[in-house]
Design an enzyme around this catalytic site. Structure first.
Site, PDB file in Angstrom:
ATOM      1  N   ARG A 152      99.309  79.423  49.442  1.00 50.70           N
ATOM      2  CA  ARG A 152      99.547  80.791  48.861  1.00 50.70           C
ATOM      3  C   ARG A 152     100.352  80.944  47.487  1.00 50.70           C
ATOM      4  NH1 ARG A 152      98.945  86.030  50.870  1.00 50.70           N
ATOM      5  NH2 ARG A 152      97.932  85.242  52.993  1.00 50.70           N
TER       6      ARG A 152
ATOM      7  N   GLU B 252     104.268  92.303  53.785  1.00 52.29           N
ATOM      8  CA  GLU B 252     104.960  91.284  52.618  1.00 52.29           C
ATOM      9  C   GLU B 252     104.730  92.022  51.072  1.00 52.29           C
ATOM     10  OE1 GLU B 252     102.211  88.377  54.616  1.00 52.29           O
ATOM     11  OE2 GLU B 252     103.909  87.057  54.312  1.00 52.29           O
TER      12      GLU B 252
ATOM     13  N   PHE C 174     110.623  88.170  60.040  1.00 48.90           N
ATOM     14  CA  PHE C 174     110.627  87.973  58.605  1.00 48.90           C
ATOM     15  C   PHE C 174     109.992  86.485  58.226  1.00 48.90           C
ATOM     16  CE2 PHE C 174     114.148  90.897  59.068  1.00 48.90           C
ATOM     17  CZ  PHE C 174     113.428  91.821  58.470  1.00 48.90           C
TER      18      PHE C 174
ATOM     19  N   GLN D 144     107.299  85.561  66.886  1.00 46.00           N
ATOM     20  CA  GLN D 144     106.355  86.210  66.203  1.00 46.00           C
ATOM     21  C   GLN D 144     105.107  85.713  66.646  1.00 46.00           C
ATOM     22  OE1 GLN D 144     108.565  85.808  62.136  1.00 46.00           O
ATOM     23  NE2 GLN D 144     106.299  86.536  61.801  1.00 46.00           N
TER      24      GLN D 144
HETATM   25  N1  MTE Z   1     109.644  94.368  58.903  1.00 42.08           N
HETATM   26  C1  MTE Z   1     110.732  94.424  59.683  1.00 42.08           C
HETATM   27  N2  MTE Z   1     111.309  95.755  59.984  1.00 42.08           N
HETATM   28  N3  MTE Z   1     111.290  92.977  60.429  1.00 42.08           N
HETATM   29  C2  MTE Z   1     110.264  92.202  60.080  1.00 42.08           C
HETATM   30  O1  MTE Z   1     110.731  90.960  60.589  1.00 42.08           O
HETATM   31  N4  MTE Z   1     108.652  91.064  58.841  1.00 42.08           N
HETATM   32  C3  MTE Z   1     107.728  90.998  57.801  1.00 42.08           C
HETATM   33  C4  MTE Z   1     106.953  92.433  57.539  1.00 42.08           C
HETATM   34  N5  MTE Z   1     107.985  93.478  57.783  1.00 42.08           N
HETATM   35  C5  MTE Z   1     109.329  92.039  59.243  1.00 42.08           C
HETATM   36  C6  MTE Z   1     109.042  93.354  58.739  1.00 42.08           C
HETATM   37  C7  MTE Z   1     106.863  89.953  57.531  1.00 42.08           C
HETATM   38  S1  MTE Z   1     107.397  88.542  57.256  1.00 42.08           S
HETATM   39  C8  MTE Z   1     105.609  90.144  57.958  1.00 42.08           C
HETATM   40  S2  MTE Z   1     104.199  88.978  57.802  1.00 42.08           S
HETATM   41  C9  MTE Z   1     104.917  91.479  58.526  1.00 42.08           C
HETATM   42  O2  MTE Z   1     106.189  92.279  58.617  1.00 42.08           O
HETATM   43  C10 MTE Z   1     104.245  91.253  59.912  1.00 42.08           C
HETATM   44  O3  MTE Z   1     103.987  92.392  60.386  1.00 42.08           O
HETATM   45  P1  MTE Z   1     102.530  93.362  60.051  1.00 42.08           P
HETATM   46  O4  MTE Z   1     101.497  92.343  60.006  1.00 42.08           O
HETATM   47  O5  MTE Z   1     102.483  93.986  61.555  1.00 42.08           O
HETATM   48  O6  MTE Z   1     102.924  93.815  58.930  1.00 42.08           O
HETATM   49  N1  HPA Z   2     100.958  83.790  56.131  1.00 38.40           N
HETATM   50  C1  HPA Z   2     101.516  83.680  57.114  1.00 38.40           C
HETATM   51  N2  HPA Z   2     101.291  82.559  58.126  1.00 38.40           N
HETATM   52  C2  HPA Z   2     100.300  81.774  57.729  1.00 38.40           C
HETATM   53  C3  HPA Z   2      99.484  82.111  56.797  1.00 38.40           C
HETATM   54  C4  HPA Z   2      99.664  83.238  55.839  1.00 38.40           C
HETATM   55  O1  HPA Z   2      99.095  83.133  54.840  1.00 38.40           O
HETATM   56  N3  HPA Z   2      98.533  81.153  56.855  1.00 38.40           N
HETATM   57  C5  HPA Z   2      98.979  80.298  57.774  1.00 38.40           C
HETATM   58  N4  HPA Z   2      99.993  80.757  58.444  1.00 38.40           N
HETATM   59 MO1  MOS Z   3     105.517  86.839  57.627  1.00 38.33          MO
HETATM   60  S1  MOS Z   3     106.356  85.280  56.413  1.00 38.33           S
HETATM   61  O1  MOS Z   3     103.585  86.076  57.223  1.00 38.33           O
HETATM   62  O2  MOS Z   3     105.796  86.103  59.171  1.00 38.33           O
END
Ligand code: MTE
Ligand code: HPA
Ligand code: MOS
Length: 788
Positions: free
Chosen positions: A331, A733, A249, A218
């Protein structure tokens, strides 16, 4: 239905599209859906291996806390196919992969701090030979005393970071004035990310000490920096690329670093490509998970159930190093309020240093752990007063004009929780079902039903302010096709689809003309992790900025060629219109090339208005809030502890969703994943500190049969008051908190055993075993009080 709040918000902040074209807000399928279904989507392990590729495996510590007295690696070296073995002393640069605090060795150097900690890297001709050899080391240990739980860490004042405290008002005084108090403790377990694609990195040496690392991560920029430090190189020698992940995730925000660094160390030593792919058991033994939390709380409230004083002391299981535990705890502190106004409050949080995996990001990032505590308390207040918990929740909701400042000082400017919950109350038929369940339970001695309605408010932005920035590159090729590269990574959540939609929208072309390239540190530099649900928010804005530069140049050319005014040029339907002329997009692009107009651009975005003072824990850490609510109905077999989710209704505020189909998928996925966390997914370490639940045989994530037959997910009609990308809201999230409703529905069903007169003690996960324990406690209390 009519929602006064949302209508008001929509008109107060007109999200006027930049052109009449509409590629955003459309249900486009995920950009890789076809490839996913056909098995043709390329993950790191699918990239054809270069000639001479070797495979690495990690040798792991067998002790939770010990000094390494001696290591005999001769049997490893002698094993079939083994080419080399490396320990800490072979690392040319820094032996560290910690993201913030540098307390995280790539390979243990003399001291091991958890069972599963990597001690050496073995490189062999095949993946299997490397794994077999990794088991053959003879390591002798001088054992030290381990700390294995957050409670034990707290008792020993063993922390990875100084404890934090946020206080507002005068809770001491408020407690004195409170007619009622509720006091107790709670334990909420951790959770394995269980991305379907495990951790993997493939390091390929390039000329002049260069290193290309293909990595499931990520956070490509962080991987670049960790690899550069480990190899003792400048960052410009290292390129990290990620086409996509099979899920992250949060588990690949910081903890892909070990795998990237280890493969690169070996590749650099041998000057050969080296792949390091974690087997599932190793992945679970080595990497950190969601932090479990232990809470001690005390809350004062009035006769109606309004909270007037609150105090919570939480300690998380950080594991052996800090990793992201600080921001996770922050958080948690900033989500203890959830949707509730807490006037006089004191929140303490500490990150317990334990001899276990170093816990890390997991969807929600401490937010779920903070909010579930106050929900538990509200559930208790309601039972004590003999009221419906939903009504106690509503009574405590943040106000719109007053009672609208969070404990950390941010004003809740976009509160729609009243309207959103009112809509869900109606569409879920909550009141009638509450009554039907009471009737059912009155006539059902063994099977008990439970119902719960829980709300969510989740702050959007990295709580480390400087991380809220993003960059993108948009290339328009002379045939009129478009490539977008941005700093975000695709993990299945649909960021590429959304960013492509934004670019297509800006340039007035069909989505089919736009392609997103792999994330690559040699394209956009110094990117943040795709995390904190901000991926589409940040990278969408950056890509929009890049596309706008190109659009402006094309508009200027169109006006030069055909007349009209630059700001009246319309880009839509693959056509550019000005002064009554219409020219196909590709044709104008051709003309622009011949006229030597730059057809590519960078773009940048930094979220405005954010501030945070970590000392006082005050500021405006969030750009806006996302809201949601859910209603869950369960049936529990009180003899076996088995249960089933019968129906779930979820309403989520994605603002003006960029892609409702993808967002609904995110809500559904988060709901089921959060349900797993709170019910069946139990991490269990034995007395020797070894995680015994290190495979799907012993660690139960939800399966398809655990999903309710009746799952109703809807998006709330809203528009972001913040100037987010097309007024959408993040979705990754926050919906993970929606299945609080499942946990509290189970607690409600258990509570029915005691006629709702007794508080069922229930820790998470509410496994069948935990449910039976809770029922026994209720029955024991009934026997004591003589209650019916
Ligand atoms: N959805 C899928 N299919 N796979 C993933 O690994 N990660 C989650 C969420 N949805 C995830 C997911 C997490 S922890 C985050 S922070 C966000 O997707 C990150 O993507 P975005 O910021 O583009 O929504
Ligand atoms: N979410 C995910 N990753 C991070 C954050 C947060 O709020 N702050 C620093 N790293
Ligand atoms: Mo999501 S736990 O902020 O990768």
């Amino acid at each position: 239905m009519n929602h006064p709040g949302s209508t008001q918000l929509a008109s107060a902040s007109p999200a006027k599209a930049s052109s009449p074209w509409a590629e955003v807000g459309v249900n486009h399928p995920h950009e890789s859906a076809r490839l996913h279904v056909l098995g043709q989507a390329t993950y790191t392990d699918d990239v054809p291996e270069l000639q001479g590729t070797l495979h690495a495996a990690l040798g792991l510590s067998a002790k939770p806390h010990a000094k390494i007295a001696a290591i005999d690696l001769a049997p490893v070296l002698a094993s079939t196919g083994v080419v080399a073995v490396y320990t800490a002393k072979d690392i040319a640069g820094t032996n560290d992969c910690g993201p913030i605090i540098h307390d995280d060795p790539i390979l243990a150097d003399g001291l091991v701090q958890y069972v599963g900690q990597p001690v050496f890297i073995v490189v062999a001709d095949t993946h299997d030979n490397a794994r077999r050899a990794a088991r053959l080391a003879k390591i002798s240990y001088d054992e030290l005393v381990p700390i294995l739980t957050p409670q034990a860490a707290k008792a020993a004042a063993s922390y990875v970071l100084p404890p934090m405290r946020l206080a507002r008002g005068d809770s001491e005084q408020a407690f004195k004035a409170a007619p009622h108090t509720v006091k107790g403790e709670l334990y909420v377990g951790g959770q394995e990310q269980f991305y379907l694609e495990g951790q993997i990195a493939y390091a390929i040496p390039k000329e002049d000490q260069g290193m290309l690392v293909l990595c499931s991560t990520q956070h490509p920029s962080e991987m670049q920096h960790v690899v550069a430090h480990a190899l003792g190189l400048l960052s410009h020698k290292v390129v990290v690329e990620c086409r996509r992940m099979g899920g992250g995730f949060g588990g690949k925000e910081s903890q892909s670093a070990l795998w990237a660094a280890a493969s690169a160390i070996a590749a650099s030593k041998l000057n050969r490509p080296v792949k390091l792919r974690a087997d599932r058991d190793d992945d679970m033994l080595v990497t950190g998970k969601r932090h479990c939390f232990y809470y001690e709380y005390e809350v004062g409230y009035d006769k109606d159930g309004r909270i007037i004083a609150a105090k919570v002391d939480m300690v998380s299981r950080a594991g052996f190093s800090a990793d992201l535990s600080g921001p996770v705890a922050t958080r948690a502190v900033c989500h203890f309020d959830n949707t509730y106004y807490l006037s006089d409050v004191e929140i303490r949080a500490a990150c317990g240093k334990t001899n276990t995996q170093s816990n890390t990001a997991f969807r929600g990032f401490g937010g779920p752990q903070g909010a579930i505590a106050i929900e538990y308390v509200i559930d208790e207040i309601a039972r004590a007063l003999g009221k419906d918990a939903y009504d106690i929740r509503r009574l405590n909701f943040y106000g719109k004009q007053d009672r609208n400042v969070t404990p950390y000082g941010q004003t809740v400017a976009d509160n729609i929780i009243h309207e959103l919950t009112a809509e869900l109350e109606a569409t879920s038929d909550y009141r009638a079902r509450r009554k039907a369940i009471a009737d059912f339970n009155a006539n059902s001695p063994v099977l008990k039903k439970g119902l719960a309605f829980t709300p969510v408010k989740f702050g959007i932005a990295f709580n480390v302010t400087h991380l809220n920035q993003a960059g993108a590159l948009v290339h328009v090729y002379v045939d009129g096709s478009i490539m977008v590269n941005h700093g975000g990574t695709e993990m299945g959540q649909g960021i590429n689809t959304k960013v492509m939609q934004v670019v297509a929208h800006e340039l007035g072309v069909d989505l089919a003309r736009v392609r997103a390239s792999a994330t690559d540190t040699s394209k956009v530099a110094n990117t943040s992790a795709t995390a904190a649900s901000t991926g589409a928010d940040l990278n969408g804005k950056a890509a929009q900025d890049a596309a706008r530069h190109i659009r402006d140049r094309l508009a200027a050319l169109a006006v030069k060629l055909y007349g009209g005014e630059v700001d009246k040029v319309i880009f839509a339907h693959n056509t550019i219109s000005t002064n009554g002329h219409q020219v196909p997009f590709a044709e104008l692009v051709q003309k622009a090339y011949l006229a030597r107009v730059q057809l590519w651009s960078d773009g940048f975005y930094a979220t405005p208005g954010l501030s945070w003072d970590p000392k006082t824990m005050n500021g405006n850490p969030f750009s806006y809030y996302a809201y949601g609510a859910a209603v869950a109905e369960v049936v529990v077999d009180t003899l076996t502890g088995e249960w089933k989710l019968l129906r779930a209704d979820a309403l989520y505020d994605a603002g003006r969703s960029l892609n409702p189909a993808i967002d609904i998928g995110q809500v559904e996925g988060a709901f089921i994943q959060g349900m797993g966390w709170l019910t069946t997914e139990e991490l269990w370490w034995n007395a020797g500190g070894k995680l015994m639940t290190h495979a799907p045989s012993t660690y139960k994530i939800p399966g398809i049969s655990d999903c309710p037959e009746d799952l109703r997910v809807k998006l709330f009609n809203n528009s972001n008051v913040a100037d987010s990308i097309h007024r959408s809201k993040a979705v990754g999230e926050p919906p993970l908190l929606l299945p609080f409703s499942v946990f509290f529905a189970i607690r409600d069903a258990i509570s029915a055993v005691g006629g709702h007169k007794i508080q069922p003690p229930l820790n998470a996960p509410a496994t069948s075993e935990e449910i039976l324990k809770s029922i026994s406690a209720v029955e024991a209390a009934m026997a004591m009080t003589g209650a019916a």
